[in-house]
Design a protein around this motif. Structure first.
Motif, PDB file in Angstrom:
ATOM      1  N   THR A 140       0.815  -1.229   0.000  1.00 34.17           N
ATOM      2  CA  THR A 140       0.000   0.000   0.000  1.00 34.17           C
ATOM      3  C   THR A 140       0.847   1.277   0.000  1.00 34.17           C
ATOM      4  OG1 THR A 140      -0.219  -0.109   2.384  1.00 34.17           O
ATOM      5  CG2 THR A 140      -2.033  -1.026   1.093  1.00 34.17           C
ATOM      6  N   ILE A 141       1.992   1.251   0.674  1.00 34.91           N
ATOM      7  CA  ILE A 141       2.795   2.483   0.777  1.00 34.91           C
ATOM      8  C   ILE A 141       3.242   2.995  -0.600  1.00 34.91           C
ATOM      9  CG2 ILE A 141       4.992   3.467   1.614  1.00 34.91           C
ATOM     10  CD1 ILE A 141       4.529   1.867   4.209  1.00 34.91           C
ATOM     11  N   PRO A 142       3.835   2.137  -1.434  1.00 34.89           N
ATOM     12  CA  PRO A 142       4.245   2.659  -2.751  1.00 34.89           C
ATOM     13  C   PRO A 142       3.071   3.216  -3.552  1.00 34.89           C
ATOM     14  CG  PRO A 142       5.195   0.490  -2.367  1.00 34.89           C
ATOM     15  CD  PRO A 142       4.232   0.727  -1.252  1.00 34.89           C
TER      16      PRO A 142
ATOM     17  N   GLU B 231       1.607  12.678 -14.986  1.00 30.51           N
ATOM     18  CA  GLU B 231       0.623  12.276 -16.002  1.00 30.51           C
ATOM     19  C   GLU B 231       0.081  10.868 -15.761  1.00 30.51           C
ATOM     20  OE1 GLU B 231      -0.885  14.036 -18.191  1.00 30.51           O
ATOM     21  OE2 GLU B 231       0.323  15.854 -18.096  1.00 30.51           O
ATOM     22  N   CYS B 232       0.832  10.032 -15.033  1.00 29.04           N
ATOM     23  CA  CYS B 232       0.341   8.682 -14.758  1.00 29.04           C
ATOM     24  C   CYS B 232       1.023   8.103 -13.522  1.00 29.04           C
ATOM     25  CB  CYS B 232       0.573   7.765 -15.969  1.00 29.04           C
ATOM     26  SG  CYS B 232       0.047   6.062 -15.655  1.00 29.04           S
ATOM     27  N   PRO B 233       0.281   8.010 -12.406  1.00 29.67           N
ATOM     28  CA  PRO B 233       0.898   7.476 -11.183  1.00 29.67           C
ATOM     29  C   PRO B 233       1.363   6.035 -11.363  1.00 29.67           C
ATOM     30  CG  PRO B 233      -1.351   8.275 -10.762  1.00 29.67           C
ATOM     31  CD  PRO B 233      -1.128   8.390 -12.224  1.00 29.67           C
ATOM     32  N   MET B 234       0.685   5.282 -12.207  1.00 28.73           N
ATOM     33  CA  MET B 234       1.091   3.882 -12.388  1.00 28.73           C
ATOM     34  C   MET B 234       2.418   3.776 -13.139  1.00 28.73           C
ATOM     35  SD  MET B 234      -2.516   1.978 -12.943  1.00 28.73           S
ATOM     36  CE  MET B 234      -1.800   0.335 -13.017  1.00 28.73           C
ATOM     37  N   CYS B 235       2.674   4.734 -14.022  1.00 28.85           N
ATOM     38  CA  CYS B 235       3.980   4.774 -14.687  1.00 28.85           C
ATOM     39  C   CYS B 235       5.083   5.028 -13.664  1.00 28.85           C
ATOM     40  CB  CYS B 235       4.028   5.889 -15.729  1.00 28.85           C
ATOM     41  SG  CYS B 235       3.368   5.402 -17.322  1.00 28.85           S
ATOM     42  N   LEU B 236       4.781   5.914 -12.709  1.00 27.63           N
ATOM     43  CA  LEU B 236       5.783   6.201 -11.670  1.00 27.63           C
ATOM     44  C   LEU B 236       6.098   4.946 -10.872  1.00 27.63           C
ATOM     45  CD1 LEU B 236       5.051   9.486  -9.668  1.00 27.63           C
ATOM     46  CD2 LEU B 236       7.076   8.879 -10.986  1.00 27.63           C
ATOM     47  N   LEU B 237       5.037   4.228 -10.542  1.00 28.88           N
ATOM     48  CA  LEU B 237       5.177   2.981  -9.791  1.00 28.88           C
ATOM     49  C   LEU B 237       6.020   1.986 -10.587  1.00 28.88           C
ATOM     50  CD1 LEU B 237       3.953   2.003  -7.131  1.00 28.88           C
ATOM     51  CD2 LEU B 237       1.959   1.204  -8.397  1.00 28.88           C
TER      52      LEU B 237
END
Ligand SMILES: [Zn+2]
Ligand SMILES: [Zn+2]
Length: 255
Positions: free
Chosen positions: A7-9, A19-25
């Motif tokens: 959950t933290i990440p 533009e995309c939090p999932m890309c950052l992840l």
């Protein structure tokens, strides 16, 4: 509550302006895996078996090489990967099904207009199948896909259970098209039936609004080249090109 390790990440990247939090992840994981494959994984027999079989895609070979870390380690992986692939290709080439030679003659003839006589009796379909599989196989992509799937689960879990996260989710600028697609695809898998429509409405509207926004930003970028707009402010358009490419294709290493 799910384990915090997951959950933290997720909450961290959803707190970032992007533009995309999932890309950052995905980018964070990718960096971690590049270091892992050039470090601890080299000593793990299971991992070496995996890289011998799969190798890496072009993007990840580039990242492994460009990281300038542990050239010996990278060399060791490539060495045994090549050994295994040579072995598999030779096996496919020389393995003749009983009767295949007599029935098909030279299978390469069909592809090269009969100019080669070298491959008499080989199973070209098997070789192509091997090459096709190798073209899209990558140990890092596999690991990334697996962990990103776990994170998708967490995103849906937080969205349906944590009101604060739901608000944050709705305040974002949408996602790249790849992750937008993944969220659409996975909604039925991870959400209760009653929640799916609500989620899809929110996601779709947010995505359309932000695609339109970025299109406008790119449009203004192009119009800034008109001398009549010389003195007009850039607004958010100065970096609209890299952001729009990311919106379309996901995280890219643009210089
Ligand atoms: Zn993305
Ligand atoms: Zn890859």
């Amino acid at each position: 509550m799910k384990e915090k390790i997951y959950t933290i990440p997720v909450t961290e990247v959803f707190g970032e302006e992007c533009e995309c939090p999932m890309c950052l992840l995905e980018k964070r994981l990718e960096d971690e895996y590049i270091n892992y494959f050039l470090g601890p994984s080299l000593m793990e027999p299971d991992c070496r078996m995996d890289t011998n079989e799969k190798g890496f895609c072009r993007r990840h070979f580039q990242q492994l090489y460009n990281s300038q870390e542990n050239r010996l380690g990278l060399g060791l992986m490539i060495d045994t990967h090549l050994q295994e692939q040579i072995c598999r290709l030779k096996k496919a080439y020389y393995q003749v099904e009983p009767g295949a030679k007599a029935m098909s003659g030279n299978p390469f003839a069909r592809f090269f207009g009969g100019k080669t006589a070298a491959a008499s009796g080989c199973d070209i379909a098997k070789i192509l199948k091997l090459l096709n599989a190798l073209e899209c196989s990558c140990s890092i992509c596999c690991k990334l896909d697996h962990t990103m799937e776990r994170y998708l689960d967490v995103i849906f879990y937080l969205w349906s259970g944590e009101i604060e996260f739901k608000k944050t989710f709705e305040s974002k600028k949408g996602f790249c098209l790849k992750h937008f697609k993944q969220l659409l695809e996975s909604s039925e898998k991870y959400l209760k039936a009653a929640e799916v429509n609500d989620f899809l409405n929110i996601l779709f509207n947010m995505q359309m609004e932000n695609l339109a926004r970025i299109q406008q930003e790119v449009n203004w970028f192009t119009r800034k080249f008109d001398y009549r707009n010389n003195d007009a402010p850039w607004g958010n358009s100065k970096d609209a090109i890299p952001r729009s490419i990311q919106k379309l294709k996901g995280y890219c290493e643009l210089k």
